[in-house]
Design a protein around this motif. Structure first.
Motif, PDB file in Angstrom:
ATOM      1  N   TRP B  17       0.831  -1.216   0.000  1.00 53.98           N
ATOM      2  CA  TRP B  17       0.000   0.000   0.000  1.00 53.98           C
ATOM      3  C   TRP B  17       0.862   1.262   0.000  1.00 53.98           C
ATOM      4  O   TRP B  17       0.485   2.280  -0.578  1.00 53.98           O
ATOM      5  CB  TRP B  17      -0.990  -0.011   1.173  1.00 53.98           C
ATOM      6  N   PRO B 125     -13.203   7.597  15.621  1.00 52.24           N
ATOM      7  CA  PRO B 125     -12.753   6.558  14.685  1.00 52.24           C
ATOM      8  C   PRO B 125     -13.938   5.854  14.025  1.00 52.24           C
ATOM      9  O   PRO B 125     -14.950   5.594  14.683  1.00 52.24           O
ATOM     10  CB  PRO B 125     -11.995   5.575  15.584  1.00 52.24           C
ATOM     11  N   TYR B 127     -15.031   2.551  11.209  1.00 54.39           N
ATOM     12  CA  TYR B 127     -14.514   1.269  10.732  1.00 54.39           C
ATOM     13  C   TYR B 127     -15.299   0.793   9.528  1.00 54.39           C
ATOM     14  O   TYR B 127     -16.464   1.137   9.364  1.00 54.39           O
ATOM     15  CB  TYR B 127     -14.610   0.208  11.841  1.00 54.39           C
ATOM     16  N   THR B 129     -14.898  -2.921   8.312  1.00 58.52           N
ATOM     17  CA  THR B 129     -14.113  -4.163   8.365  1.00 58.52           C
ATOM     18  C   THR B 129     -14.639  -5.285   7.465  1.00 58.52           C
ATOM     19  O   THR B 129     -13.937  -6.281   7.285  1.00 58.52           O
ATOM     20  CB  THR B 129     -14.078  -4.706   9.805  1.00 58.52           C
ATOM     21  N   TYR B 132     -12.499  -7.064   4.899  1.00 55.35           N
ATOM     22  CA  TYR B 132     -11.277  -7.669   5.429  1.00 55.35           C
ATOM     23  C   TYR B 132     -11.400  -9.193   5.525  1.00 55.35           C
ATOM     24  O   TYR B 132     -10.393  -9.895   5.530  1.00 55.35           O
ATOM     25  CB  TYR B 132     -10.965  -7.070   6.806  1.00 55.35           C
ATOM     26  N   GLU B 133     -12.630  -9.675   5.585  1.00 57.20           N
ATOM     27  CA  GLU B 133     -12.836 -11.131   5.694  1.00 57.20           C
ATOM     28  C   GLU B 133     -13.080 -11.769   4.321  1.00 57.20           C
ATOM     29  O   GLU B 133     -13.318 -12.970   4.225  1.00 57.20           O
ATOM     30  CB  GLU B 133     -14.035 -11.403   6.621  1.00 57.20           C
ATOM     31  N   ASN B 137      -8.417 -16.748   5.255  1.00 57.68           N
ATOM     32  CA  ASN B 137      -7.065 -16.765   5.825  1.00 57.68           C
ATOM     33  C   ASN B 137      -6.233 -17.821   5.118  1.00 57.68           C
ATOM     34  O   ASN B 137      -6.763 -18.779   4.572  1.00 57.68           O
ATOM     35  CB  ASN B 137      -7.104 -17.068   7.324  1.00 57.68           C
ATOM     36  N   TYR B 145      -2.120 -15.842   7.737  1.00 59.72           N
ATOM     37  CA  TYR B 145      -2.207 -14.476   7.216  1.00 59.72           C
ATOM     38  C   TYR B 145      -3.631 -14.222   6.733  1.00 59.72           C
ATOM     39  O   TYR B 145      -4.284 -15.142   6.239  1.00 59.72           O
ATOM     40  CB  TYR B 145      -1.230 -14.259   6.055  1.00 59.72           C
ATOM     41  N   VAL B 146      -4.049 -12.984   6.880  1.00 61.92           N
ATOM     42  CA  VAL B 146      -5.367 -12.626   6.367  1.00 61.92           C
ATOM     43  C   VAL B 146      -5.250 -12.507   4.843  1.00 61.92           C
ATOM     44  O   VAL B 146      -4.367 -11.791   4.341  1.00 61.92           O
ATOM     45  CB  VAL B 146      -5.860 -11.299   6.989  1.00 61.92           C
ATOM     46  N   THR B 215      -6.527   0.123   2.316  1.00 59.83           N
ATOM     47  CA  THR B 215      -6.164  -0.105   3.723  1.00 59.83           C
ATOM     48  C   THR B 215      -7.343   0.117   4.668  1.00 59.83           C
ATOM     49  O   THR B 215      -7.310  -0.347   5.806  1.00 59.83           O
ATOM     50  CB  THR B 215      -4.991   0.802   4.169  1.00 59.83           C
ATOM     51  N   LYS B 218      -8.853  -2.516   7.228  1.00 62.58           N
ATOM     52  CA  LYS B 218      -8.085  -3.094   8.341  1.00 62.58           C
ATOM     53  C   LYS B 218      -7.591  -2.055   9.352  1.00 62.58           C
ATOM     54  O   LYS B 218      -6.842  -2.387  10.257  1.00 62.58           O
ATOM     55  CB  LYS B 218      -6.903  -3.906   7.801  1.00 62.58           C
ATOM     56  N   ILE B 219      -7.991  -0.809   9.189  1.00 56.48           N
ATOM     57  CA  ILE B 219      -7.552   0.218  10.142  1.00 56.48           C
ATOM     58  C   ILE B 219      -8.773   0.965  10.683  1.00 56.48           C
ATOM     59  O   ILE B 219      -9.890   0.747  10.240  1.00 56.48           O
ATOM     60  CB  ILE B 219      -6.578   1.224   9.492  1.00 56.48           C
ATOM     61  N   SER B 220      -8.533   1.841  11.654  1.00 55.34           N
ATOM     62  CA  SER B 220      -9.604   2.737  12.097  1.00 55.34           C
ATOM     63  C   SER B 220      -9.326   4.098  11.483  1.00 55.34           C
ATOM     64  O   SER B 220      -8.208   4.602  11.563  1.00 55.34           O
ATOM     65  CB  SER B 220      -9.641   2.820  13.620  1.00 55.34           C
ATOM     66  N   GLN B 222      -9.424   7.862  11.476  1.00 54.23           N
ATOM     67  CA  GLN B 222      -9.547   8.920  12.473  1.00 54.23           C
ATOM     68  C   GLN B 222      -8.677  10.101  12.093  1.00 54.23           C
ATOM     69  O   GLN B 222      -7.741   9.930  11.294  1.00 54.23           O
ATOM     70  CB  GLN B 222      -9.163   8.404  13.858  1.00 54.23           C
TER      71      GLN B 222
END
Lengths: 433, 298
Positions: B17, B125, B127, B129, B132-133, B137, B145-146, B215, B218-220, B222
């Protein structure tokens, strides 16, 4: 004749003025309270906004006289509380200026607040220099009173030593295996001090424990892929963290799919605030603290019922640690102000009178009894609860189970001893039930 | 062996990224000669837009795959529009002035965008998510690893190749390169330089926003998200050489691997490692590893 009339007028005016000044505080008097909490930035969602909501709820209830005994008197000794709320975001340099503004421009009687350890360390000397009362409601670092002495500064909550000693005592009581431990903490005062306390306490109660991975990513890192690889690879019995807020949520979201919680027992020192947003993403069985006997770990009492139910009704979510901490801070200040007023004939107290009253004070709070026992009566100790997480599908929330309470003197150092020295010395004098 | 594979994979995930962000920055500098301080804000903008798109899709009960596509499309559209609007409405007024002036203008844009994101998305923050799934995995080198993280590597490589191919193997790319090498000559040959500037800047914004979108799951999200990114991406383009696609790739991989290696081998040096590499490169190659050769003008 004319002169004597003028003289009489002057005498009457002077007498009236002095009487007014000496008169008991009335409903017309107000108590201007500066409140500093994160309204923006990474700490706002987890701590800052719940703290502001807690302050607004408590002040509103106090001004209405709706708080249960022993706080039923309106406001502070009959004086309505007028809050001036400012944002803690922006760094320590900005906070020093803002504190001066609150005292010198806004003319607040007392400033209460601060969440960040860095901010607390920066503003405490300024309040002392200005000879103005400052009540720190949070901050984790023990350094504030262990590396300096203050007359005008108080902290109405226990420091991070309690969280970490409590965690290790809980793990020992529950026979949690910890031959090896890895840690991930933010690289600033809170993270470093928390880590030092936890490792030292672990070495006391688990003498053979080995520290494997010891990570200190920067505050707000947000992405922990590499750190998680290292932690999973180490496969320690326990992974300890004092991460909080967005960082902790990101860490949980990124680490759970990678099997960290299956490989290691997760132990978080201050994680109650992330349970509502994370929900079922938080793995069951995680051991966590809430920096006190707060929220879902709080014990039943009229005061706790008042805060828990009242706050939830107003805000639509139950109160977490920050709301409890600011409430206990405001109630402590109320107790100090009213104690000072009982000594001075009911007048609005001076700063020095409030300082004298607050020193060594004890008061009941929704999270238990708060005692200003350390740092010559300027630093609080309080009881703590530790528990495990368990998702409740019916209520669609994370419940806390297997709760154990620890008395304040079991998890806090005695007066006159530095926290880390007390822990490394075998926690002598601890009074555990 | 597994240990080193882990470091390499962690480094590549990190680099993936970062490369996309740095690519946008280096493209804008190469064409417009602007050190775009606002670049990190476009990354943040992309992340926020992606989060909104994902949340809206999830609220309608649609699968995460729809959310993933929706976030990429919405970011592409909005970021390109923002890029064009900024270039045409603001930056073009300052062309021909001192580079420092443009630096200050982009800094102003950075500050404005910081407040705009607060105004639109608030300070708490947020989200997103669900995506991400999406890819499950995968076990590799003894670790799980995801899948989403792993997918970022080929996506990043594809984006990098597309940009390289576009610049080196297409007519438009040749025109852009001509402008990079000699703007005056390009104008005299009938190239509409203003159009090239607009497209290049929009592409730069698009790449930064795309990295933010990728990205986001997988992040918050804010306030403050943009500051870290701009520091990292500047480090990468300085290491690789300003204006070089290959340099951005090598710089990103170096930074990713160095960071991964330090976390695994010497955690206390992690924050310092990026700057160590930057200093080492600049010591021997003051203009970066892949600085373009420029013809001397007579």
């Amino acid at each position: 004749m004319d002169r004597s009339w003028r003289t009489n007028c002057a005498v009457i005016f002077a007498a009236t003025t002095s009487f007014a000044l000496a008169a008991p505080a009335s409903a017309q008097d107000t108590f201007k309270l500066g409140i500093v909490t994160f309204l923006s930035g990474p700490a706002a969602d987890s701590f800052g906004v719940p703290a502001r909501n807690g302050a607004q709820f408590t002040i509103d209830q106090l001004n209405k006289g709706s708080v249960p005994s022993p706080y039923e008197k309106v406001g502070f000794g009959g004086m309505k509380i007028e809050p001036v709320i400012i944002d803690e975001n922006g760094g320590a340099t900005k906070q020093v200026q803002e504190l001066r503004n609150l005292y010198q421009r806004d003319n607040v009687d007392v400033v209460l607040g601060y969440i960040s350890s860095g901010d607390c360390l920066a503003v405490a000397p300024i309040a002392e220099e200005l000879k103005k009362m400052l009540v720190l409601m949070d901050c984790g670092t023990p350094r504030i009173f262990e590396e300096a002495r203050y007359n005008y500064v108080f902290r109405t909550a226990a420091h991070a030593t309690m969280d970490n000693v409590g965690l290790v005592r809980y793990m020992k009581a529950k026979n949690v295996k910890m031959d090896t431990v890895s840690a991930i903490n933010q690289d600033y005062a809170w993270g470093q001090d928390s880590r030092a306390d936890f490792v030292a306490a672990a070495q006391q109660l688990y003498p053979n424990v080995k520290v494997q991975i010891d990570l200190l990513p920067k505050f707000g890192a947000g992405q922990y892929g590499t750190e998680i690889s290292a932690l999973v690879g180490a496969g320690s019995d326990v992974v300890y963290s004092s991460l909080w807020g967005g960082d902790l949520q990101a860490f949980v979201l990124q680490s759970v799919p990678r099997g960290l919680s299956k490989r290691s027992q997760l132990v978080f020192s201050a994680a109650d605030h992330v349970l509502p947003p994370l929900g079922d993403k938080m793995p069951d069985g995680t051991i966590l603290g809430a920096r006190g006997a707060y929220g879902l770990m709080s014990q039943k009492s009229p005061l706790n019922d008042w805060l828990f139910k009242g706050y939830e009704a107003v805000n639509g979510v139950y109160p977490v640690q920050a709301a409890y901490r600011i409430t206990q801070s405001i109630l402590g200040l109320k107790a100090a102000v009213e104690k000072a007023m009982s000594k001075n004939g009911g007048k609005k107290p001076s700063t020095d009178e409030m300082v004298e009253a607050m020193t060594g004070l004890e008061w009941p709070s929704p999270g238990g009894l708060i005692q200003m026992k350390l740092a010559d009566g300027h630093q609080a100790i309080q009881p703590i609860a530790i528990s495990r997480t368990k998702y409740n599908p019916e209520l669609k929330r994370v419940d806390l189970v297997d709760i154990q309470y620890f008395a304040a003197e079991c998890v806090n150092p005695p007066p006159g001893v530095k926290s880390i020295d007390w822990i490394k010395g075998g926690m002598q004098g601890a009074k555990c039930d | 062996m597994n240990f080193f594979l882990t470091i390499i994979l962690d480094g590549l995930i990190q680099a993936s990224w970062l490369f996309i962000v740095a690519l946008g920055l280096t493209l804008v500098f190469g064409v417009l000669k602007i050190l775009n301080i606002a670049h990190g804000s476009f990354y943040a903008l992309g992340a926020y837009i992606a989060a909104t798109a994902v949340t809206m899709v999830a609220a309608r009960g649609l699968p995460p795959s729809v959310g993933f596509v929706a976030m990429l499309l919405s970011v592409a559209l909005i970021a390109s529009a923002v890029g064009l609007l900024l270039e045409r409405g603001l930056l073009k007024m300052f062309y021909g002035r001192d580079e420092v002036v443009l630096l200050l203008v982009t800094y102003a844009v950075f500050l404005i965008l910081e407040d705009v994101t607060k105004l639109i998305w608030g300070v708490n923050p947020i989200y997103a998510t669900q995506p991400y799934e999406l890819f499950g995995n995968l076990e590799f080198a003894g670790l799980y690893y995801v899948g989403y993280d792993l997918v970022l590597i080929p996506i990043s490589a594809a984006v990098g190749f597309a940009i390289w191919f576009g610049l080196n193997r297409t007519v438009i790319g040749k025109i852009v390169l001509a402008v990079i090498h000699n703007e005056e000559m390009s104008v005299s040959m009938g190239v509409r330089v203003n159009r090239v500037y607009a497209i290049a800047f929009a592409f730069g914004v698009l790449l930064a926003a795309l990295a933010g979108a990728l990205t986001a799951p997988k992040i918050s999200m804010q306030p403050g998200l943009s500051s870290d990114v701009i520091i990292l991406s500047f480090a990468i383009v300085v290491i690789g050489g300003l204006g070089s696609v290959e340099g951005a790739a090598v710089g990103a991989i170096l930074v990713g691997l160095a960071r991964a290696a330090s976390v695994h081998l010497m955690p206390q040096a992690e924050l310092f490692m990026i700057y160590l590499i930057m200093a080492a490169v600049l010591l021997f190659r003051p203009e970066g590893l892949f600085k373009r050769e420029t013809a001397r003008r007579i």
